[in-house]
Design a protein around this motif. Structure first.
Motif: not given
Length: 121
Positions: A2-7, A15-18, A113-119
């Motif tokens: 199982q995979l769990q994405a976050s951040g 900017g930056s995100l991890r 599941q996906g995680t939203q990144v908004t720039v």
């Protein structure tokens, strides 16, 4: 496995995100783990992947994104720097028990599941 994405989150241009992808039910070092992204109205596209000894990046993120793995935490990270508006998408991690890095979604059989990144500009 199982995979769990976050951040994910909202960040300004430059900017930056991890992002993190926690792998459970398996040993992360035995898998190729990849990040894909999908923007509204567009197809899912490959971002980066990490295998046994190699990493691979899409041309659009080379020099800005870095993928890494912490075996003790069974987690794969995607460090995203110098973010651009065009990086806005839902980011998902995927895994396959293999040593071959693939760059298409069909090459992976385990997805988180996906995680939203908004720039923003």
């Amino acid at each position: 496995v199982q995979l769990q994405a976050s951040g994910g989150g909202l960040v300004q241009t430059g900017g930056s995100l991890r992002l993190s992808c926690l792998v459970s039910g398996g040993t992360v070092s035995e898998y190729v783990v990849a990040w894909f992204r999908q923007a509204p109205g567009k197809e899912r596209e490959f971002v980066a992947a990490i295998g046994w000894t190699r990493t691979y990046y899409a041309d659009s993120v080379k020099g800005r994104f870095s993928i890494s793995r912490d075996n003790a935490k069974n987690t794969v990270y995607l460090q995203m720097n110098s973010l651009k508006v065009e990086d806005t998408a839902v980011y998902s991690c995927a895994a396959r028990l293999t040593r071959v890095i693939r760059t298409t979604p069909e090459g992976y059989d385990n997805w988180g599941q996906g995680t939203q990144v908004t720039v923003s500009s």
